[in-house]
Write an enzyme that holds these catalytic residues in place. Structure first.
Site, PDB file in Angstrom:
ATOM      1  N   LYS A   1       0.649  -1.090  -0.170  1.00 51.30           N
ATOM      2  CA  LYS A   1      -0.035   0.046  -0.179  1.00 51.30           C
ATOM      3  C   LYS A   1       0.947   1.227  -0.127  1.00 51.30           C
ATOM      4  O   LYS A   1       1.544   1.445   0.975  1.00 51.30           O
ATOM      5  CB  LYS A   1      -1.012  -0.160   1.160  1.00 51.30           C
ATOM      6  CG  LYS A   1      -1.868   1.267   1.270  1.00 51.30           C
ATOM      7  CD  LYS A   1      -2.706   1.055   2.473  1.00 51.30           C
ATOM      8  CE  LYS A   1      -3.652   2.291   2.335  1.00 51.30           C
ATOM      9  NZ  LYS A   1      -4.734   2.190   3.536  1.00 51.30           N
TER      10      LYS A   1
ATOM     11  N   ARG B   1     -11.000   9.601   1.822  1.00 51.77           N
ATOM     12  CA  ARG B   1     -10.806  10.487   3.113  1.00 51.77           C
ATOM     13  C   ARG B   1     -11.835  11.374   3.287  1.00 51.77           C
ATOM     14  O   ARG B   1     -12.312  11.586   4.527  1.00 51.77           O
ATOM     15  CB  ARG B   1      -9.332  10.959   3.156  1.00 51.77           C
ATOM     16  CG  ARG B   1      -8.148   9.968   3.456  1.00 51.77           C
ATOM     17  CD  ARG B   1      -6.725  10.411   3.426  1.00 51.77           C
ATOM     18  NE  ARG B   1      -5.922   9.351   3.405  1.00 51.77           N
ATOM     19  CZ  ARG B   1      -4.488   9.587   3.395  1.00 51.77           C
ATOM     20  NH1 ARG B   1      -4.065  11.020   3.524  1.00 51.77           N
ATOM     21  NH2 ARG B   1      -3.647   8.767   3.252  1.00 51.77           N
TER      22      ARG B   1
ATOM     23  N   LYS C   1       0.774   9.806   5.744  1.00 51.85           N
ATOM     24  CA  LYS C   1       0.851   8.675   6.274  1.00 51.85           C
ATOM     25  C   LYS C   1       2.512   7.765   5.966  1.00 51.85           C
ATOM     26  O   LYS C   1       2.633   6.688   5.854  1.00 51.85           O
ATOM     27  CB  LYS C   1      -0.174   7.795   5.951  1.00 51.85           C
ATOM     28  CG  LYS C   1      -1.336   8.158   6.500  1.00 51.85           C
ATOM     29  CD  LYS C   1      -2.675   7.083   6.398  1.00 51.85           C
ATOM     30  CE  LYS C   1      -3.870   7.690   6.710  1.00 51.85           C
ATOM     31  NZ  LYS C   1      -5.052   6.753   6.688  1.00 51.85           N
TER      32      LYS C   1
ATOM     33  N   GLU D   1       7.726  -5.900   1.390  1.00 50.07           N
ATOM     34  CA  GLU D   1       6.340  -6.202   2.170  1.00 50.07           C
ATOM     35  C   GLU D   1       5.404  -7.342   1.522  1.00 50.07           C
ATOM     36  O   GLU D   1       4.836  -7.900   2.603  1.00 50.07           O
ATOM     37  CB  GLU D   1       5.594  -4.674   1.762  1.00 50.07           C
ATOM     38  CG  GLU D   1       6.166  -3.664   2.547  1.00 50.07           C
ATOM     39  CD  GLU D   1       5.968  -3.504   3.920  1.00 50.07           C
ATOM     40  OE1 GLU D   1       5.195  -4.102   4.589  1.00 50.07           O
ATOM     41  OE2 GLU D   1       6.480  -2.403   4.659  1.00 50.07           O
TER      42      GLU D   1
ATOM     43  N   LYS E   1      -2.072  -1.612  -3.988  1.00 50.93           N
ATOM     44  CA  LYS E   1      -3.007  -0.479  -3.951  1.00 50.93           C
ATOM     45  C   LYS E   1      -2.023   0.820  -4.050  1.00 50.93           C
ATOM     46  O   LYS E   1      -1.114   0.938  -2.923  1.00 50.93           O
ATOM     47  CB  LYS E   1      -3.669  -0.561  -2.454  1.00 50.93           C
ATOM     48  CG  LYS E   1      -4.624   0.719  -2.260  1.00 50.93           C
ATOM     49  CD  LYS E   1      -5.306   0.517  -0.842  1.00 50.93           C
ATOM     50  CE  LYS E   1      -6.049   1.865  -0.548  1.00 50.93           C
ATOM     51  NZ  LYS E   1      -6.409   1.945   0.837  1.00 50.93           N
TER      52      LYS E   1
ATOM     53  N   SER F   1     -10.208   5.592  -4.631  1.00 50.26           N
ATOM     54  CA  SER F   1     -10.909   6.547  -4.796  1.00 50.26           C
ATOM     55  C   SER F   1     -10.636   7.644  -5.985  1.00 50.26           C
ATOM     56  O   SER F   1     -11.225   7.968  -6.774  1.00 50.26           O
ATOM     57  CB  SER F   1     -11.327   7.233  -3.550  1.00 50.26           C
ATOM     58  OG  SER F   1     -10.120   7.757  -3.073  1.00 50.26           O
TER      59      SER F   1
ATOM     60  N   TYR G   1     -14.808   0.913  -7.430  1.00 51.94           N
ATOM     61  CA  TYR G   1     -16.074   1.585  -7.208  1.00 51.94           C
ATOM     62  C   TYR G   1     -16.954   1.596  -8.489  1.00 51.94           C
ATOM     63  O   TYR G   1     -18.095   1.786  -8.338  1.00 51.94           O
ATOM     64  CB  TYR G   1     -16.006   3.105  -6.860  1.00 51.94           C
ATOM     65  CG  TYR G   1     -14.930   3.173  -5.486  1.00 51.94           C
ATOM     66  CD1 TYR G   1     -15.806   3.095  -4.348  1.00 51.94           C
ATOM     67  CD2 TYR G   1     -13.570   3.391  -5.552  1.00 51.94           C
ATOM     68  CE1 TYR G   1     -14.904   3.185  -3.175  1.00 51.94           C
ATOM     69  CE2 TYR G   1     -12.938   3.411  -4.294  1.00 51.94           C
ATOM     70  CZ  TYR G   1     -13.511   3.437  -3.188  1.00 51.94           C
ATOM     71  OH  TYR G   1     -13.060   3.302  -2.048  1.00 51.94           O
TER      72      TYR G   1
HETATM   73  C1  PBG Z   1      -7.494   3.316   5.384  1.00 50.78           C
HETATM   74  C2  PBG Z   1      -7.953   2.952   4.324  1.00 50.78           C
HETATM   75  C3  PBG Z   1      -7.772   3.933   2.997  1.00 50.78           C
HETATM   76  C4  PBG Z   1      -8.381   3.270   1.726  1.00 50.78           C
HETATM   77  C5  PBG Z   1      -8.913   2.247   2.362  1.00 50.78           C
HETATM   78  N1  PBG Z   1      -8.397   1.978   3.551  1.00 50.78           N
HETATM   79  C6  PBG Z   1      -7.325   5.523   2.972  1.00 50.78           C
HETATM   80  C7  PBG Z   1      -5.821   5.713   3.617  1.00 50.78           C
HETATM   81  O1  PBG Z   1      -4.877   4.836   3.808  1.00 50.78           O
HETATM   82  O2  PBG Z   1      -5.757   6.645   4.030  1.00 50.78           O
HETATM   83  C8  PBG Z   1      -8.298   3.906   0.338  1.00 50.78           C
HETATM   84  C9  PBG Z   1      -9.420   3.701  -0.413  1.00 50.78           C
HETATM   85  C10 PBG Z   1      -9.737   4.563  -1.534  1.00 50.78           C
HETATM   86  O3  PBG Z   1      -8.731   5.660  -1.895  1.00 50.78           O
HETATM   87  O4  PBG Z   1     -10.462   4.354  -2.274  1.00 50.78           O
HETATM   88  N2  PBG Z   1      -6.550   2.493   6.090  1.00 50.78           N
END
Ligand code: PBG
Length: 338
Positions: A206, A216, A232, A248, A263, A289, A328
């Site tokens: 990720k 968010r 993050k 990872e 991701k 997203s 989505y």
């Molecule tokens: C949080 C989480 C995130 C997403 C899924 N779980 C956002 C983040 O890490 O800030 C993102 C999913 C998306 O953007 O569609 N743990």
């Protein structure tokens, strides 16, 4: 230099022979999308308000529990076999420790129970991370200095969180936090609690991505506590790093992840291919997203064709090597395929 009309190349191979007609192109197609490969992320909210559309995610809504169940029934009927549920909490319930997460009657656990009661066969996945619950929006709890997420204290919380979700009936828990050692700790906690059948879909690779912005907004985790921009970077991967990403994936495989995930998806097709070639575990990719938002935004401006761009983006993710795609677009693609 103009060629004479009679000019003919002497070619042993003419690839265009295989692209001549629609039937031939269909026959030759190497990669296909199917509804059962797609996992629909859904946002759930408290109360009985009508579905609230997420501004930066056209066609995506925060749903109350009855509407969530209704949506899941529709998805199931369209051939979607799995959903990933995300809670949008009342900000009043958030604090630095994310204590609302331990509430056995909290929103997400009720959502899981409601969906599993209504459609037992539908595979339900929940995120294991504290960001919907923390006032600072981080995926975990902070260290004593308050300047970073405390890895081990967070992992302890996540393991307990996963057990709560398993007890509520999820099929897979999906650690999305990127703490070190969390997959192993979650596996051990699930097994100790008797949930040997509950799987782990690990957000193994990720990246610290700008593409999570709309999400968010959807769950209200953006800059929750005020002025500091939420970074993050101390736990999510640096987008520049391929070797670190593969390390990872290896760790999550060793620690017992049933499904690995990359991701975001579209900007990381090389990593999807790398993980595919490296591991025999099923591989998921999350079209996040921001990927969804940018296709919609361009389509709204009349600059891209929505359906063609959507299908091409998903086909590319499959072609790169993903078995499963969280997207989505799941519902509308499933509908288009029927
Ligand atoms: C949080 C989480 C995130 C997403 C899924 N779980 C956002 C983040 O890490 O800030 C993102 C999913 C998306 O953007 O569609 N743990």
């Amino acid at each position: 230099m103009p060629m004479p009309a009679s000019f003919k190349l002497d070619l042993p191979v003419r690839p265009r022979r295989l692209r001549r007609t629609a039937a031939l192109r269909e026959l030759m197609r190497e990669t296909q999308l199917k509804a059962a490969d797609l996992i629909a992320p859904l946002f759930v909210v408290e109360g009985d308000a009508a579905p609230q559309e997420i501004a930066s995610m056209p066609g995506q809504f925060r749903l109350n529990l009855p509407d969530l169940v209704k949506e899941c029934r529709e998805l199931w009927a369209l051939g979607i076999r799995a959903v990933a549920l995300f809670p949008k909490l009342d900000p009043k319930l958030k604090n630095a420790e994310g204590t609302e997460e331990v509430n056995e009657d909290g929103l997400i656990l009720r959502a899981v129970r409601a969906v599993k009661a209504a459609i037992p066969e539908l595979i339900v996945i929940t995120d294991v991370a504290l960001d919907p619950y923390t006032s600072h929006g981080h995926d975990g709890v902070l260290n004593a200095a308050g300047d970073d997420v405390d890895n081990d204290r967070t992992v302890e919380r996540l393991a307990a969180m996963a057990v709560r979700q398993a007890r509520a009936g999820v099929d897979f828990v999906a650690p999305s936090d990127m703490m070190d050692g969390r997959v192993g700790a979650i596996r051990a906690a699930l097994d100790a609690a008797g949930f040997v059948e509950t799987g782990i879909l690990a957000y193994s690779v990720k990246f610290n991505s700008a593409y999570y912005g709309p999400f968010r907004e959807a769950v209200g985790s953006a800059q929750a506590a005020g002025t500091k921009l939420l970074s993050k970077a101390t736990y999510q991967l640096d987008p520049a790093n391929r070797r670190a990403a593969l390390a990872e994936a290896d760790l999550d495989e060793e620690e017992g992840a049933d499904i690995l995930m990359v991701k975001p998806a579209g900007a990381y097709l090389d990593i999807i291919r790398d993980v595919r070639e490296r591991s025999d575990r099923p591989l998921a990719a999350y079209q996040v997203s921001g990927e969804y938002a940018q296709i919609h935004a361009a389509a709204r401006l009349g600059w891209l064709d929505l359906e063609r761009t959507r299908d091409e983006s998903l086909l590319a993710i499959k072609r790169a090597g993903a078995d499963l795609i969280l997207t989505y677009f799941a519902k509308e693609v499933a509908r288009a395929l029927t």
